[in-house]
Design a protein around this motif. Structure first.
Motif, PDB file in Angstrom:
ATOM      1  N   GLU A   1      -1.459  11.482   2.994  1.00  0.00           N
ATOM      2  CA  GLU A   1      -1.109  10.070   2.896  1.00  0.00           C
ATOM      3  C   GLU A   1       0.210   9.740   3.579  1.00  0.00           C
ATOM      4  OE1 GLU A   1      -3.534   9.493  -1.262  1.00  0.00           O
ATOM      5  OE2 GLU A   1      -1.390   9.153  -1.287  1.00  0.00           O
ATOM      6  N   GLU A   2       1.080  10.767   3.713  1.00  0.00           N
ATOM      7  CA  GLU A   2       2.424  10.497   4.235  1.00  0.00           C
ATOM      8  C   GLU A   2       2.428  10.058   5.695  1.00  0.00           C
ATOM      9  OE1 GLU A   2       5.165  10.057   2.811  1.00  0.00           O
ATOM     10  OE2 GLU A   2       5.010  11.081   0.887  1.00  0.00           O
ATOM     11  N   SER A   3       1.440  10.495   6.468  1.00  0.00           N
ATOM     12  CA  SER A   3       1.572  10.226   7.889  1.00  0.00           C
ATOM     13  C   SER A   3       1.470   8.717   8.167  1.00  0.00           C
ATOM     14  CB  SER A   3       0.601  11.082   8.692  1.00  0.00           C
ATOM     15  OG  SER A   3      -0.462  10.328   9.136  1.00  0.00           O
ATOM     16  N   PHE A   4       0.682   8.022   7.360  1.00  0.00           N
ATOM     17  CA  PHE A   4       0.659   6.554   7.470  1.00  0.00           C
ATOM     18  C   PHE A   4       2.044   5.978   7.160  1.00  0.00           C
ATOM     19  CE2 PHE A   4       0.137   3.657   3.593  1.00  0.00           C
ATOM     20  CZ  PHE A   4       0.496   2.473   4.219  1.00  0.00           C
ATOM     21  N   HIS A   5       2.739   6.555   6.188  1.00  0.00           N
ATOM     22  CA  HIS A   5       4.060   6.037   5.816  1.00  0.00           C
ATOM     23  C   HIS A   5       5.036   6.125   6.986  1.00  0.00           C
ATOM     24  CE1 HIS A   5       3.221   7.046   1.311  1.00  0.00           C
ATOM     25  NE2 HIS A   5       2.313   6.276   1.856  1.00  0.00           N
ATOM     26  N   GLN A   6       5.016   7.278   7.638  1.00  0.00           N
ATOM     27  CA  GLN A   6       5.964   7.461   8.730  1.00  0.00           C
ATOM     28  C   GLN A   6       5.598   6.564   9.915  1.00  0.00           C
ATOM     29  OE1 GLN A   6       6.195  11.214  10.798  1.00  0.00           O
ATOM     30  NE2 GLN A   6       8.412  11.029  11.037  1.00  0.00           N
TER      31      GLN A   6
ATOM     32  N   ASP B   1       1.102   4.093  -2.899  1.00  0.00           N
ATOM     33  CA  ASP B   1       0.907   5.520  -2.621  1.00  0.00           C
ATOM     34  C   ASP B   1       1.994   6.354  -3.293  1.00  0.00           C
ATOM     35  OD1 ASP B   1      -1.359   5.407  -1.068  1.00  0.00           O
ATOM     36  OD2 ASP B   1      -0.347   5.769   0.838  1.00  0.00           O
ATOM     37  N   GLU B   2       3.243   5.882  -3.217  1.00  0.00           N
ATOM     38  CA  GLU B   2       4.341   6.660  -3.808  1.00  0.00           C
ATOM     39  C   GLU B   2       4.139   6.791  -5.315  1.00  0.00           C
ATOM     40  OE1 GLU B   2       5.689   8.155  -1.638  1.00  0.00           O
ATOM     41  OE2 GLU B   2       6.292   6.918   0.070  1.00  0.00           O
ATOM     42  N   ALA B   3       3.646   5.733  -5.948  1.00  0.00           N
ATOM     43  CA  ALA B   3       3.315   5.829  -7.376  1.00  0.00           C
ATOM     44  C   ALA B   3       2.263   6.909  -7.581  1.00  0.00           C
ATOM     45  CB  ALA B   3       2.809   4.492  -7.899  1.00  0.00           C
ATOM     46  N   GLY B   4       1.252   6.901  -6.716  1.00  0.00           N
ATOM     47  CA  GLY B   4       0.195   7.911  -6.797  1.00  0.00           C
ATOM     48  C   GLY B   4       0.769   9.317  -6.642  1.00  0.00           C
ATOM     49  N   HIS B   5       1.671   9.496  -5.687  1.00  0.00           N
ATOM     50  CA  HIS B   5       2.283  10.814  -5.474  1.00  0.00           C
ATOM     51  C   HIS B   5       2.993  11.276  -6.739  1.00  0.00           C
ATOM     52  CE1 HIS B   5       2.551   9.938  -0.860  1.00  0.00           C
ATOM     53  NE2 HIS B   5       1.319   9.939  -1.334  1.00  0.00           N
ATOM     54  N   GLY B   6       3.721  10.355  -7.349  1.00  0.00           N
ATOM     55  CA  GLY B   6       4.412  10.696  -8.594  1.00  0.00           C
ATOM     56  C   GLY B   6       3.407  11.168  -9.645  1.00  0.00           C
TER      57      GLY B   6
ATOM     58  N   VAL C   1      13.025   8.825   6.262  1.00  0.00           N
ATOM     59  CA  VAL C   1      12.940   9.385   4.908  1.00  0.00           C
ATOM     60  C   VAL C   1      11.556  10.002   4.669  1.00  0.00           C
ATOM     61  CG1 VAL C   1      13.100   8.872   2.444  1.00  0.00           C
ATOM     62  CG2 VAL C   1      14.738   7.844   4.049  1.00  0.00           C
ATOM     63  N   ASP C   2      10.505   9.263   5.003  1.00  0.00           N
ATOM     64  CA  ASP C   2       9.173   9.860   4.885  1.00  0.00           C
ATOM     65  C   ASP C   2       9.016  10.984   5.903  1.00  0.00           C
ATOM     66  OD1 ASP C   2       8.747   6.874   3.827  1.00  0.00           O
ATOM     67  OD2 ASP C   2       7.278   8.171   2.870  1.00  0.00           O
ATOM     68  N   GLY C   3       9.676  10.844   7.068  1.00  0.00           N
ATOM     69  CA  GLY C   3       9.640  11.918   8.064  1.00  0.00           C
ATOM     70  C   GLY C   3      10.237  13.205   7.503  1.00  0.00           C
TER      71      GLY C   3
ATOM     72  N   ALA D   1       0.839  -1.203   0.000  1.00  0.00           N
ATOM     73  CA  ALA D   1       0.000   0.000   0.000  1.00  0.00           C
ATOM     74  C   ALA D   1       0.870   1.248   0.000  1.00  0.00           C
ATOM     75  CB  ALA D   1      -0.912  -0.004   1.229  1.00  0.00           C
ATOM     76  N   LYS D   2       1.974   1.198   0.732  1.00  0.00           N
ATOM     77  CA  LYS D   2       2.851   2.357   0.824  1.00  0.00           C
ATOM     78  C   LYS D   2       3.508   2.644  -0.524  1.00  0.00           C
ATOM     79  CE  LYS D   2       6.678   4.621   2.643  1.00  0.00           C
ATOM     80  NZ  LYS D   2       8.031   4.769   2.181  1.00  0.00           N
ATOM     81  N   VAL D   3       4.030   1.595  -1.136  1.00  0.00           N
ATOM     82  CA  VAL D   3       4.706   1.787  -2.425  1.00  0.00           C
ATOM     83  C   VAL D   3       3.698   2.248  -3.485  1.00  0.00           C
ATOM     84  CG1 VAL D   3       5.989   0.607  -4.256  1.00  0.00           C
ATOM     85  CG2 VAL D   3       6.598   0.216  -1.863  1.00  0.00           C
TER      86      VAL D   3
HETATM   87 FE   LIG Z   1       5.886   8.419   1.486  1.00  0.00          FE
END
Ligand SMILES: [Fe+2]
Ligand SMILES: [Fe+2]
Lengths: 329, 97
Positions: free
Chosen positions: A168-173, A85-90, A139-141, A81-83
């Motif tokens: 979305e980032e806060s879940f990543h951290q 999300d990163e695709a989505g961010h891109g 890194v996400d932090g 799910a995290k990875v």
């Molecule tokens: Fe992230």
């Protein structure tokens, strides 16, 4: 010499447009895609947003390679799910960048030909599953530190992408921190794995904010235009201040002998990252630069037939639709 | 338009966050056709139940007013202050108005 009659008018027109642009910036209002903007502003935003988009896309690689080797199904679902999300961010950021008149094809080409950069951090390898935790935490932090103020950046579509991304980032951290906390409650070996991972990532994470202010020639103009809201050193300090208590809670040490609380400044003092290493990594000589770009290029080239087939299918089915009478569809 | 070497066309995406709300523009994406645009929009813009309904429309099909805020298109409403409730003075002792 006499001037061509149109010249004066054109110059006056441009001055009027510039004045209106600057008053929008002065009011902290947003610049929108169809507004007039100085060429240098357009170029700067394109460069920054493209670099940001590329970082999200390349950033999938170090963690992505662990999806197939996740220790449990729970961790696998989280990492997937995290990875994703990163695709989505891109994708959010590429589409923001495209509103400035640059195409997706051009952006991808500039990345795989090394004409545009991405964050230096993704040129470091992820060597153990503890790195998945450290990447999330540090890194996400760092990305969050950098991105929260960018929600108020002057270019409208960029700011709106940042708002979605920050949500979305806060879940990543948090998933990263939780993973590390769980390992710290494990065996001595697991605790050592976490510490070793933090030791490797601490300095590269601080480098993510870019060169020190006295070596960052574009910062002043970017801040005057409201594209950037804080200097690199400000954000780096904020990151250190946020992270030290988290490291304490986790029970890891940060690999910096100069790190200590400064009562007067109400902030932590800390050592300087190795800026020579930073320069080497951004100019292509980090541990993984070649492999990251080669992987992205391969994915792009291997996907060419899919993109072409989908276009051919769309073209043939739209022909069919025209030829089929309405009632029989 | 900007047909860059067979690039998939650009679509604008609108999402209805929940029942009772309008569809709101959330961003754009590339897709080969309408159906794929809907599918991509679901993956890119609604990974966390951000919507109950999605619209996609080809960006080239959007007609927009001219970009300048001081566009004459909006001028007619600029001087019609009487369209706003604050234009009217009501004594303080008149309730519920
Ligand atoms: Fe992230
Ligand atoms: Fe991200």
């Amino acid at each position: 010499m006499t001037q061509a009659p149109g010249m004066d008018e054109h110059a006056v027109d441009e001055q009027r447009l510039l004045a209106s642009f600057e008053s929008t910036i002065g009011r902290h209002d947003r610049i929108e895609p169809r507004d007039w903007m100085p060429d240098a502003y357009r170029r700067t935003v394109i460069r920054q947003v493209a670099q940001h988009a590329h970082s999200e896309i390349i950033g999938m690689q170090p963690e992505g390679q662990w999806i197939g080797r996740a220790p449990t199904l729970r961790r696998k679902a989280i990492l997937l799910a995290k990875v994703q999300d990163e695709a989505g961010h891109g994708l959010y950021l590429y589409s923001a960048c495209e509103t400035l008149g640059v195409s997706r094809t051009e952006l991808t080409e500039m990345l795989i030909e090394g004409k545009q950069k991405y964050s230096s951090i993704f040129n470091y390898p992820a060597l153990s599953y503890a790195d998945v935790g450290t990447i999330g935490w540090l890194v996400d932090g760092a990305a969050i530190c950098n991105q929260v103020p960018l929600c108020r950046t002057s270019y409208g579509p960029y700011g709106r992408s940042m708002i979605r991304i920050c949500k979305e980032e806060s879940f990543h951290q948090r998933q990263g921190f939780e993973l590390l906390a769980m390992m710290m409650r494990g065996t001595d070996e697991q605790r050592a794995m976490v510490q070793e991972s933090v030791d490797r990532f601490w300095w590269p994470a601080l480098m993510m904010f870019g060169p020190p202010d006295d070596d960052s020639p574009n910062t002043a103009q970017s801040m005057a235009w409201g594209i950037k809201r804080n200097t690199n050193d400000d954000l780096r300090q904020r990151m250190v201040d946020m992270t030290v208590p988290q490291a304490d809670a986790l029970g890891v040490t940060l690999p910096d002998p100069d790190l200590k609380w400064n009562e007067e400044r109400q902030s932590y003092d800390f050592g300087a990252p190795d800026w020579d290493e930073f320069k080497a990594v951004i100019s292509g000589n980090g541990p993984c630069n070649t492999q990251r770009i080669a992987h992205r290029r391969r994915a792009h080239e291997d996907g060419a037939w899919v993109r072409e087939a989908a276009m051919a299918f769309a073209a043939s089915s739209s022909v069919e639709r025209v030829e089929t009478p309405e009632e029989t569809r | 338009m900007t047909d860059v070497s067979g690039e998939w066309p650009l679509y604008e995406v609108f999402v209805r966050g929940k029942r009772g709300l309008n569809h709101v523009h959330v961003g754009s994406l590339h897709a080969a056709d309408d159906e794929m645009a809907i599918r991509h929009a679901r993956d890119v813009y609604t990974r966390r139940n951000e919507g109950v309904s999605i619209w996609v429309v080809r960006s080239s099909d959007v007609t927009a007013s001219s970009p300048d805020e001081k566009d004459p298109l909006f001028a007619p409403s600029g001087d019609k202050v009487y369209r706003h409730p604050t234009f009217y003075e009501i004594p303080d002792n008149v309730p519920h108005m």
